[in-house]
Scaffold this active site. Structure first.
Site, PDB file in Angstrom:
ATOM      1  N   LYS A 199       0.835  -1.208   0.000  1.00 38.61           N
ATOM      2  CA  LYS A 199       0.000   0.000   0.000  1.00 38.61           C
ATOM      3  C   LYS A 199       0.873   1.264   0.000  1.00 38.61           C
ATOM      4  O   LYS A 199       0.481   2.287  -0.550  1.00 38.61           O
ATOM      5  CB  LYS A 199      -0.924   0.018   1.222  1.00 38.61           C
ATOM      6  N   GLU A 236     -10.546   5.821   1.914  1.00 36.50           N
ATOM      7  CA  GLU A 236     -11.383   4.763   2.465  1.00 36.50           C
ATOM      8  C   GLU A 236     -10.450   3.659   2.947  1.00 36.50           C
ATOM      9  O   GLU A 236      -9.330   3.536   2.457  1.00 36.50           O
ATOM     10  CB  GLU A 236     -12.311   4.202   1.368  1.00 36.50           C
ATOM     11  N   SER A 251       2.310  -9.616  -0.642  1.00 36.65           N
ATOM     12  CA  SER A 251       1.874  -8.214  -0.638  1.00 36.65           C
ATOM     13  C   SER A 251       2.022  -7.542   0.725  1.00 36.65           C
ATOM     14  O   SER A 251       2.163  -6.327   0.801  1.00 36.65           O
ATOM     15  CB  SER A 251       0.423  -8.113  -1.107  1.00 36.65           C
TER      16      SER A 251
END
Ligand SMILES: Cc1ncc(COP(=O)(O)O)c(C=O)c1O
Length: 411
Positions: free
Chosen positions: A86, A108, A377
């Protein structure tokens, strides 16, 4: 590949009239940044000094021996600052915000990872920050809410609808409509109206660019199969971007099979017949929806994969056949996580563990000289509550009970 944000029949920008100028401004800033060679240089320098890039590739020697088939390699996005891929997206969007001269960001978040990453970026760049999060997610991801607030963000619990990620997205758009002069919406995945799918993919493509180069350096050739989990699709798009034009490399996107596709309690949009094409949240893709276009409840052990829509770019690659989509169940995912921890000393996030679980199903049948690359990830520390429950760990349960009793006695 697309005419203003279309990928085959998917994508587009179905936004209210009032936001059209804001989307145009964002697209113009993005195009200008892409054309400016100093922008990517600034981005890479920021990512290497602040987020440990390039992240390494680890040869999983023990897992390779265990399965006795293909050689297994892991791209370590868990080693990014804040523990997941992210960071690649939010830091890139942070640089765009600076270029656009805005002072406030909104985002969000579902699992809370994107919210923590955005709040981190806002703290570093001195921006005001508001995070929208479904009330249900606020309750189940309290540690991430704690950190967002410590980082200076205002976390707004969303009480509409199912009180999860899709409702948080709706609320963030509502905020944006009222504050677009000062505010940028840091969307967290390769979904949403154009230009977000392309913009998020652009920043995440750093994963695939590095991975392609590293595989050539380490092994002398490209991998045979590349695996990535698919929530909205940003880590998969980032990783696959490095290999799309190498037709010999098989690309496998792994969705949340939840309790099993036959139970309908899952979040598999591209590999289950439960999803159909629709337009929602500003873009056209496969959604888990009923015949009236009402969104279905989704389920996954991994909060970050628990979403009704999917990247329009991946929907297109599904139709062209360039990417194969599979689903792994919650049980398979928890087992894959446990095995990876014990064999390699690496703790993948529950989201990433979907990619591991599918790779583990396929590795034994592949020849010993085949190469598999899995995108890890994120790291699994954030999942301690869910994983401890899945293993029914009695000491952990006692620790939580004792802590609660201590709080109660003190209050
Ligand atoms: C560690 C991790 N991996 C994967 C995902 C799924 O998102 P995406 O499909 O955009 O990569 C999330 C979402 O929160 C996440 O936290």
């Amino acid at each position: 590949m697309h005419e203003r944000g279309y990928y085959g029949r998917f994508g587009g920008a179905y936004v209210p009239e009032i936001l059209v100028a804001t989307f145009d401004e964002l697209e113009a800033a993005f195009i200008a940044a892409k054309k400016d060679p100093s922008f990517w240089t600034e981005y890479s320098a920021l990512m290497s000094s602040y987020s440990c890039r390039p992240t390494p590739i680890t040869f999983a020697e023990n897992l390779t021996k265990h399965f006795g088939g293909a050689r297994i390699y892991i791209k370590r996005e868990d080693l990014n600052h804040t523990g997941a891929h992210k960071a690649n997206n939010v830091m890139g969007q942070g640089l765009l915000v600076k270029r656009m001269g805005k002072t406030r960001v909104i985002a969000e978040t579902g699992a809370g990872q994107h919210g923590v990453a955005t709040a981190t970026m806002a703290a570093k760049f001195g921006l005001e920050c508001t995070i929208y999060m479904g009330e249900v997610d606020v309750a189940r991801q309290r540690p991430n809410v704690f950190w967002m607030e410590r980082l200076g963000a205002t976390v707004v619990p969303v009480r509409e609808g199912t009180r999860t990620l899709k409702d948080a997205i709706n609320e963030a758009f509502r905020d944006w409509v009222g504050n677009m002069d000062t505010t940028h919406y840091v969307l967290g995945t390769a979904c949403g109206p154009h230009p977000y799918p392309e913009l998020v993919t652009y920043f995440q493509s750093i994963i695939g660019q590095e991975a392609r180069r590293q595989m050539l350096e380490i092994t002398g050739r490209l991998p045979d199969q590349v695996y990535a989990c698919v929530g909205g699709g940003s880590n998969a798009m980032g990783m696959f971007s490095g290999f799309f034009s190498d037709s010999e490399v098989g690309l496998v996107g792994v969705e949340a099979g939840g309790r099993g596709l036959e139970t309908h309690l899952h979040a598999a949009r591209l590999c289950s017949p439960d999803a159909s094409v629709g337009i929602a949240q500003g873009y056209k893709t496969f959604f888990l929806q009923n015949q009236d276009g009402q969104m279905n409840e989704t389920h996954s052990v991994a909060a970050g994969l628990d979403y009704v829509g999917v990247s329009p770019i991946l929907a297109h690659h599904h139709e062209t056949g360039r990417v194969r989509f599979e689903a792994t169940t919650d049980r398979e995912v928890v087992d894959a996580l446990a095995l990876t921890v014990r064999k390699e000393g690496i703790i993948p996030a529950l989201e990433s563990s979907h990619a591991f679980a599918q790779a583990f199903k396929e590795a034994p049948a592949l020849p010993r000289d085949a190469l598999i690359l899995i995108n890890q990830s994120g790291r699994g520390d954030k999942d301690i509550f869910t994983i401890a429950d899945a293993f029914d760990d009695p000491s952990w349960r006692q620790f939580i009970i004792d802590k609660a009793e201590a709080y109660r006695a003190g209050s």
